[in-house]
Scaffold this active site. Sequence first.
Site, PDB file in Angstrom:
ATOM      1  N   GLU A  88      -2.797  -9.069   2.540  1.00  0.00           N
ATOM      2  CA  GLU A  88      -3.268  -9.640   3.811  1.00  0.00           C
ATOM      3  C   GLU A  88      -4.778  -9.522   3.975  1.00  0.00           C
ATOM      4  O   GLU A  88      -5.359 -10.170   4.850  1.00  0.00           O
ATOM      5  CB  GLU A  88      -2.535  -8.983   4.986  1.00  0.00           C
ATOM      6  CG  GLU A  88      -3.010  -7.599   5.384  1.00  0.00           C
ATOM      7  CD  GLU A  88      -2.477  -6.465   4.515  1.00  0.00           C
ATOM      8  OE1 GLU A  88      -2.725  -5.293   4.876  1.00  0.00           O
ATOM      9  OE2 GLU A  88      -1.830  -6.752   3.481  1.00  0.00           O
ATOM     10  N   HIS A 116      -3.823  -4.648  -0.630  1.00  0.00           N
ATOM     11  CA  HIS A 116      -3.434  -5.323   0.605  1.00  0.00           C
ATOM     12  C   HIS A 116      -3.540  -6.845   0.429  1.00  0.00           C
ATOM     13  O   HIS A 116      -4.638  -7.390   0.484  1.00  0.00           O
ATOM     14  CB  HIS A 116      -4.350  -4.896   1.756  1.00  0.00           C
ATOM     15  CG  HIS A 116      -4.118  -3.503   2.229  1.00  0.00           C
ATOM     16  ND1 HIS A 116      -3.215  -3.196   3.219  1.00  0.00           N
ATOM     17  CD2 HIS A 116      -4.674  -2.331   1.836  1.00  0.00           C
ATOM     18  CE1 HIS A 116      -3.223  -1.893   3.424  1.00  0.00           C
ATOM     19  NE2 HIS A 116      -4.095  -1.339   2.593  1.00  0.00           N
ATOM     20  N   CYS A 167       0.838  -1.199   0.000  1.00  0.00           N
ATOM     21  CA  CYS A 167       0.000   0.000   0.000  1.00  0.00           C
ATOM     22  C   CYS A 167       0.876   1.254   0.000  1.00  0.00           C
ATOM     23  O   CYS A 167       1.594   1.490  -0.964  1.00  0.00           O
ATOM     24  CB  CYS A 167      -0.985  -0.026   1.159  1.00  0.00           C
ATOM     25  SG  CYS A 167      -2.330   1.194   0.965  1.00  0.00           S
TER      26      CYS A 167
END
Length: 219
Positions: free
Chosen positions: A197, A195, A86
């Site tokens: 994750e 992202h 990011c």
Amino acid sequence: MSQGTAPSVVVLDHGSGNVRSVVRALEAAGAQVELTADRTRALAADGLVVPGVGAFAATIAQVRAVGGDRIIEQRLAGGRPVLGICVGLQIMFEAGTEHGERAAGLGQWPGEVTRLEAEIVPHMGWNSIEPGEGTRLFDGVEQERFYFVHSYAARSWEMEKIGPLAAPTVTWATHGGDRFIAAVENGALTATQFHPEKSGDAGARLLRNWLGTLRRTTS
């Protein structure tokens, strides 16, 4: 993957939010993970992850405050892998301008991060990507969607191919008709605007792909 063969990864602890989810995702993908800003440990790890949320200027100030800029530069000088996430991607560019404030980035890539030119900003949610030719990062997930949360992006790629070095692989995405950089694979330096994750199975596969490059790098 056994603990004995798991690659070691340091997530740079520079005060960014949502870091624990990055740590958990990397652990689930098979890495031994440590959250620290310790220079020696960050330089010794197989991989370094630089997360970032919020504003460009604040993130680059946090990274510099813990000596992260020097850690990143030293790792890359030695061909040691770094992954930005990011705003961790954005600060790799020369500069970023937010709310009229221009801040210098790390200058690993030419160009500037600017506000998205779309009717709806921030760009928040799942989006498809246009993988760059020869991508290893998106192997097996080229047609998947990833989770984005951002109002600013690098909206052009200005780096020319240098001599015999392989050209960087640039992956794009589009929001509201505005095309921007979603990921870059540039030798030891890899970064994603989205992202991983937060991107479910596709993000987990992408992290495993990156970890796989670490094992080859350090074998």
